[in-house]
Design a protein around this motif. Structure first.
Motif, short mmCIF file in Angstrom:
data_model
loop_
_atom_site.label_atom_id
_atom_site.label_comp_id
_atom_site.label_asym_id
_atom_site.label_seq_id
_atom_site.Cartn_x
_atom_site.Cartn_y
_atom_site.Cartn_z
N GLU A 75 5.30 -4.16 -4.13
CA GLU A 75 4.88 -2.75 -4.41
C GLU A 75 6.06 -2.14 -4.66
N GLY A 76 7.05 -2.34 -3.96
CA GLY A 76 8.31 -1.81 -3.93
C GLY A 76 9.43 -2.51 -4.76
N ALA A 77 9.27 -3.64 -4.54
CA ALA A 77 10.29 -4.42 -5.32
C ALA A 77 9.96 -4.52 -7.03
N GLU A 133 7.02 10.31 -5.02
CA GLU A 133 8.36 10.75 -4.59
C GLU A 133 9.20 9.36 -4.23
N ARG A 134 8.39 8.50 -3.23
CA ARG A 134 8.96 7.42 -2.64
C ARG A 134 9.46 6.28 -3.85
N TYR A 135 8.60 6.40 -4.77
CA TYR A 135 8.88 5.69 -6.11
C TYR A 135 10.21 6.01 -6.82
N SER A 137 -2.14 3.54 -0.65
CA SER A 137 -3.22 3.75 0.22
C SER A 137 -4.43 2.84 -0.18
N GLU A 138 -4.58 2.61 -1.11
CA GLU A 138 -6.00 1.92 -1.67
C GLU A 138 -5.65 0.31 -1.27
N ASN A 139 -4.21 -0.14 -0.94
CA ASN A 139 -4.02 -1.31 -0.71
C ASN A 139 -3.56 -1.62 0.63
N SER A 140 -3.80 -0.53 1.56
CA SER A 140 -3.62 -0.47 2.90
C SER A 140 -3.92 -1.82 3.64
N ILE A 141 -5.27 -2.41 3.25
CA ILE A 141 -5.73 -3.86 3.82
C ILE A 141 -4.55 -4.53 4.01
N LYS A 142 -3.79 -4.56 3.23
CA LYS A 142 -2.53 -5.70 3.23
C LYS A 142 -1.86 -5.58 4.47
N ARG A 143 -1.81 -4.63 5.44
CA ARG A 143 -0.96 -4.48 6.51
C ARG A 143 -1.73 -4.91 7.91
N SER A 165 5.64 -2.41 4.44
CA SER A 165 6.32 -1.60 3.62
C SER A 165 5.85 -0.29 3.50
N GLU A 166 6.74 0.81 3.46
CA GLU A 166 6.24 2.09 3.14
C GLU A 166 5.83 2.49 1.73
#
Length: 440
Positions: free
Chosen positions: A313-315, A341-343, A179-185, A174-175
């Protein structure tokens, strides 16, 4: 079925296990309507208020969110809403062949109170502290006992069943992931959650299981996953022989499989797996792996899990749109945040679109939390045609009938969204801290 279960019927229902939401009871009596069946009995938190009968199945907002499923929206009670969710949502997504929606049967309050009392000493203490049987339900769910085959002409049939909780089988892209949670990817949710559970003292060691292996479709990786589950069953792996548990925990986590437990399990398999001592467990794990690979059962589960394409994080932003409240997450974010902006774009979408994101997230949450029950029984040479699928085990020169069902398809309430977001942040935060503090 017109029968109403009364207090004196409770003695014929014995504890089989439980999850966060339901208690599962297996039938031990002789009544033909109940032989080979289990009951799912709803629980309530001990610290929560008891829900009165006749409480509507869904809240007003949930009715709007699920409006295309008329049976779900019109359900008069929460129990019926749960049933209609399985029947009309999960059956169509996972295939009705592998989902048993069951039937609702009426019960008295005395039956529920007696059951609660009868099983108290068999339940894990932490489950007892957290929840009790809801005495105000007026019905319970009766489903087939999927750890058994229906009684046939062969009374001496042996049946061995495995229950697997696969968990989430993909890495989110998910976009909306900060960034601080990017480890989820790059690290699975399961692995990160293990670190938090260890930190909280809920488990004694990290699991050897990796869900990505189980969902991979590769024979070697699926077998590696099954071996990992056998080594550290926790609450993700249980085995039943003729309906009785022979490996794993009844209502909670099972410790790592010790040599003694492994030896007892190996001996228990001798009535089903025709192999020399020391080889039966390996053959049984091969049988499970082969069945999972050849059946393609998990492909459907993965498809449903991937309905969550926004990640929590998007939902969570779509959720605040749905409940028409200021977004708590955005309020905490700085204006310079690269994702703001995305939010903002999420908060400007149509309400129907927000509802779809949240609905898909909740359906996916059910698929990430379901269990899969696969039951096997040896086939005799030259046996008559069977209605079941067949799998062969070359190492023992045996063939088995098998059947597979998805269970624990609970409807997730809309109000859980905030909990899911907080838990996600807690899981990632704990794992990131652990990685930082581990010497390289």
């Amino acid at each position: 079925m017109a029968m109403v279960l009364q207090a004196n019927d409770a003695r014929e229902w014995c504890y089989r296990g439980e999850g966060a939401v339901n208690l599962v009871l297996a039938y031990s009596g002789e009544h033909p309507d109940f032989v080979g069946k289990v009951l799912r009995v709803q629980k309530i938190p001990r610290n929560g208020s008891q829900r009165e009968n006749g409480h509507p199945g869904l809240t007003e907002l949930e009715c709007l969110m699920w409006k295309e499923f008329k049976e779900l929206v019109s359900a008069p009670t929460k129990e019926m809403a749960e049933y209609n969710f399985v029947q009309h949502v999960m059956c169509s997504l996972l295939g009705s062949k592998n989902v048993d929606a069951g039937i609702h049967i009426p019960v008295t309050r005395e039956f529920l109170e007696t059951v609660d009392n009868n099983v108290l000493c068999q339940r894990p203490s932490w489950r007892v502290d957290a929840a009790m049987v809801n005495p105000l339900c007026d019905s319970v769910l009766l489903i087939s006992d999927h750890s058994l085959f229906p009684r046939g002409a062969l009374k001496k049939d042996f049946c061995i069943s495995v229950e697997i909780k696969p968990k989430c089988g993909f890495l989110p892209l998910s976009e909306f992931i900060a960034s601080e949670n990017s480890i989820k990817r790059s690290v699975t949710r399961f692995k990160m959650h293990q670190a938090l559970k260890l930190h909280q003292g809920k488990i004694s060691e990290i699991s050897a299981y990796d869900p990505l292996d189980l969902f991979s479709g590769s024979n070697d990786r699926v077998h590696k996953a099954i071996k990992g589950l056998f080594k550290t069953p926790q609450n993700n792996f249980r085995v039943f022989l003729n309906g009785s548990l022979i490996l794993g925990g009844l209502g909670g986590n099972a410790d790592a499989t010790s040599c003694e437990v492994g030896e007892t399990f190996e001996n228990a398999l001798q009535c089903v797996i025709q192999a020399v001592d020391g080889q039966r467990t390996q053959c049984f794990l091969d049988l499970i792996s082969k069945t999972i690979c050849s059946s393609g059962l998990l492909n459907k589960v993965l498809e449903v899990q991937k309905l969550d394409n926004a990640d929590i994080e998007g939902a969570i932003h779509a959720y605040y749109n749905v409940i028409s409240q200021p977004c708590v997450v955005c309020n905490k974010q700085s204006a310079e945040d690269q994702l703001s902006e995305r939010y903002s774009s999420l908060h400007s979408i149509l309400n129907d679109e927000s509802m779809k994101i949240v609905r898909n997230y909740l359906i996916a949450a059910t698929a990430k939390d379901l269990s899969m029950m696969i039951s096997f029984r040896p086939r005799e040479d030259g046996s008559v045609e069977s209605p079941y699928s067949m799998v062969s085990l070359e190492s023992t020169n045996q063939s088995f009938d098998y059947k597979a069902y998805f269970i624990d398809l609970d409807l997730k309430p809309l109000e859980r969204m905030e909990y899911y977001y907080k838990l996600d942040q807690q899981i990632v935060g704990c794992y990131v801290q652990m990685v930082k503090s581990t010497p390289h």
